[in-house]
Design an enzyme around this catalytic site. Structure first.
Site, short mmCIF file in Angstrom:
data_model
loop_
_atom_site.label_atom_id
_atom_site.label_comp_id
_atom_site.label_asym_id
_atom_site.label_seq_id
_atom_site.Cartn_x
_atom_site.Cartn_y
_atom_site.Cartn_z
N SER A 177 -4.61 7.04 -6.08
CA SER A 177 -5.05 8.43 -5.95
C SER A 177 -4.21 9.23 -4.96
O SER A 177 -4.07 10.44 -5.08
CB SER A 177 -6.52 8.47 -5.52
OG SER A 177 -6.69 7.76 -4.30
N ILE A 178 -3.65 8.55 -3.95
CA ILE A 178 -2.91 9.25 -2.91
C ILE A 178 -1.40 9.11 -3.07
O ILE A 178 -0.65 10.05 -2.82
CB ILE A 178 -3.35 8.74 -1.52
CG1 ILE A 178 -4.76 9.28 -1.20
CG2 ILE A 178 -2.38 9.17 -0.43
CD1 ILE A 178 -5.29 8.85 0.14
N ALA A 179 -0.94 7.96 -3.51
CA ALA A 179 0.50 7.71 -3.55
C ALA A 179 0.84 6.76 -4.69
O ALA A 179 -0.06 6.19 -5.34
CB ALA A 179 0.95 7.11 -2.21
N GLN A 180 2.13 6.58 -4.94
CA GLN A 180 2.58 5.59 -5.90
C GLN A 180 3.77 4.85 -5.33
O GLN A 180 4.40 5.29 -4.36
CB GLN A 180 2.92 6.23 -7.24
CG GLN A 180 4.11 7.16 -7.26
CD GLN A 180 4.27 7.81 -8.63
OE1 GLN A 180 3.28 8.12 -9.32
NE2 GLN A 180 5.51 8.04 -9.04
N VAL A 181 4.09 3.69 -5.92
CA VAL A 181 5.10 2.79 -5.37
C VAL A 181 6.23 2.58 -6.38
O VAL A 181 5.98 2.37 -7.57
CB VAL A 181 4.49 1.43 -4.99
CG1 VAL A 181 5.55 0.49 -4.43
CG2 VAL A 181 3.36 1.62 -3.97
N ILE A 210 5.74 1.30 -10.16
CA ILE A 210 5.13 -0.01 -10.48
C ILE A 210 3.63 0.00 -10.20
O ILE A 210 2.91 -0.87 -10.66
CB ILE A 210 5.81 -1.14 -9.68
CG1 ILE A 210 5.65 -0.88 -8.17
CG2 ILE A 210 7.26 -1.29 -10.07
CD1 ILE A 210 5.99 -2.06 -7.32
N ALA A 211 3.14 0.99 -9.43
CA ALA A 211 1.71 1.14 -9.15
C ALA A 211 1.45 2.59 -8.76
O ALA A 211 2.28 3.20 -8.08
CB ALA A 211 1.29 0.20 -8.02
N ASP A 256 -8.87 -3.24 3.39
CA ASP A 256 -8.77 -2.98 1.94
C ASP A 256 -8.19 -4.21 1.25
O ASP A 256 -7.23 -4.12 0.49
CB ASP A 256 -7.90 -1.75 1.70
CG ASP A 256 -8.06 -1.20 0.28
OD1 ASP A 256 -9.06 -1.54 -0.39
OD2 ASP A 256 -7.19 -0.43 -0.17
N LYS A 274 6.87 3.68 -1.07
CA LYS A 274 5.58 4.35 -1.34
C LYS A 274 5.73 5.84 -1.06
O LYS A 274 6.19 6.23 0.02
CB LYS A 274 4.50 3.74 -0.45
CG LYS A 274 3.10 4.26 -0.72
CD LYS A 274 2.08 3.47 0.10
CE LYS A 274 0.65 3.90 -0.20
NZ LYS A 274 -0.33 3.09 0.55
#
Length: 510
Positions: free
Chosen positions: A137-141, A133-134, A290, A155
């Protein structure tokens, strides 16, 4: 040798990419003559097109860093909070850097989960959506449902991301070292320390257990705020490369409309944001660093939820006190106070003129504080303050740069939510109350009492250390001078008994 060759090979690629985007100016600023620019473009066959040449320097650099990949995107995001290094306009352009990247394969995500926990995805989850769903640069969910029926967000770090980041950040560290070596005037700005801070931050981001711990700490700090929520961490499904938290249903704060929220208008939501920001920074000294709109979600009831805790900031008590005095000085137009705070904190050397610094602070603040209420930006004010560092030999303060970036984003969110209301006017009474409670006469008495009690608690240890020292002296003296050693021991005991008695009297008096 191999490492050096790798640095050179990667550096050639970086220079070529910068040249393609007409962004060789960072190399010019660290000492490369501009006359080499055409030579580099010819050698690397990298002539920028007309459309790119028409953009501002910061916009061109943003495109170049995006093309260079995740590590350089992170580097650019970190530089966006250093206007003292790169200038305010370029910092503003780099702050628009987004690390939205194409997702990696869902099968790789499932394999990463199985490798992390030694169990298949089917054993851990009732349902798991392979489509991310997102993706950053480092991870996705991914969205999933546990076997207990709980909706969760999972994540997962990108495959081999540690190796990819390590190579580029090592190159950045090497370059920063060369800059400090050959440009001594840059040492005041601590470029090497700045890169080391980025590396440390990325290392923490790449262990998702740290992110889970940060979420837990923030949740514990703000658990009494009824209109603010931090998702619960599912520790049984969290490891170094996988983080599982409760799923949040809602919309990004940028997408929210009044009709989407029942019972709470934008001014009420903004008031909650102002209070929560104040509590994080001043009361707890631990803040979400952030807070871009994608990380702030509003549900149908109007409750605020924050996600993504990879970048967090910390401020010690003394820094919080200096910051409160500084902001209050600006808000009340007391520029002498602003100058005194900077000198007391050691941000400005004592040999600098407080009057001149107060004048410089006024020149920065008046144009900003004279704007309509909704346009006043304390973050922009702090950013401009950082740009006068060279004149007054100010040391760089990384913790305040991170806070300044967070303030800038918070102001943008507040302005989008309710343009007529200023976030800092809402927070000003809380800052004043905090200062009275933590910096007034009663606070000084409390601090003195705590210091005395701490000293009192250390007395047994100090006496024990003294007795050991006397015993050792007796052994080494071979029995000689025994009477003088005994006298010293008795005098030491009398001294500490006097200190204890005085401490008790002072505490009783207070």
């Amino acid at each position: 040798m191999l490492s050096f060759l790798h640095h050179i090979r990667r550096l050639i690629f970086v220079i070529r990419t910068l040249s393609q985007h007409d962004s060789l100016f960072p190399l010019n600023k660290i000492g490369m003559p501009r006359c080499f620019n055409p030579f580099i473009r010819i050698c690397f066959v990298a002539i920028p097109n007309k459309e790119i040449r028409q953009k501002r320097e910061g916009e061109r650099l943003t495109l170049a860093l995006t093309a260079l990949g995740p590590a350089f995107i992170k580097l650019g995001q970190a530089l966006s909070v250093r206007p003292d290094l790169i200038g305010e306009r370029m910092a503003g352009d780099l702050s628009k850097l987004q690390d939205n990247l194409p997702p990696f394969n869902g099968r790789d995500a499932k394999y990463a989960i199985q490798k992390e926990f030694g169990q298949s995805v089917e054993e851990l989850f009732r349902a798991f959506n392979e489509n991310a769903i997102a993706a950053a640069s480092i991870a996705q969910v991914h969205r999933a449902t546990t076997n207990q029926g709980m909706e969760v967000a999972v994540k997962i770090l990108r495959p081999n991301i540690e190796k990819a980041f390590a190579m580029d950040l090592e190159l950045a560290l090497w370059l920063a070292g060369q800059i400090e070596r050959y440009r001594p005037e840059t040492r005041r700005l601590r470029p090497l320390r700045a890169i080391e801070t980025i590396i440390r931050s990325v290392e923490i981001e790449m262990d998702l257990r740290f992110e889970g711990a940060a979420a837990d700490e923030l949740r514990a700090n703000l658990h009494e705020e009824s209109w603010f929520n931090v998702p619960v961490v599912d520790w049984s499904r969290t490891g170094r490369r996988v983080l599982t938290t409760a799923w949040i249903e809602g919309k990004s704060i940028n997408e929210i409309r009044t009709k989407d929220v029942s019972g709470r208008n934008p001014s009420m939501i903004l008031a909650t944001l102002a209070k929560v920001f104040f509590l994080q920074v001043f009361r707890d000294g631990f803040f979400h660093a952030d807070l871009h709109p994608g990380n702030i979600i509003i549900d149908v009831k109007g409750e605020i939820h924050v996600v993504d805790f990879g970048i967090m900031g910390r401020l010690d008590r003394q820094t919080r006190q200096y910051l409160a005095e500084m902001l209050y000085g600006f808000l009340s137009a007391d520029y002498k106070l602003v100058a005194d705070v900077h000198i007391r904190a050691g941000y400005v050397p004592k040999d600098q003129s407080a009057e001149e610094f107060a004048q410089a602070a006024r020149s920065i603040a008046e144009p900003i504080l004279g704007l309509p209420l909704g346009e006043i930006s304390l973050a922009r004010l702090l950013g401009q303050l950082f740009t006068i560092t060279e004149k007054f030999k100010m040391q760089a303060q990384p913790q305040l740069f991170l806070l300044q970036k967070t303030m800038l984003v918070a102001e943008g969110v507040g302005r989008k939510l309710h343009p007529e209301v200023n976030l800092w006017e809402l927070a000003k009474p809380m800052i004043r109350e905090w200062m009275e409670h933590n910096m007034g006469p009663e606070a000084r008495i409390r601090a003195t009492t705590e210091n005395l009690l701490d000293g009192f608690a250390q007395l047994p240890v100090l006496i024990s250390c003294m007795e050991e020292t006397v015993t050792e002296r007796k052994m080494f003296s071979g029995g000689h001078q025994f009477d003088s050693i005994v006298r010293e021991k008795r005098q030491f005991r009398r001294l500490w008994f006097a200190v204890i008695a005085l401490t008790i009297v002072v505490i009783s008096f207070i």
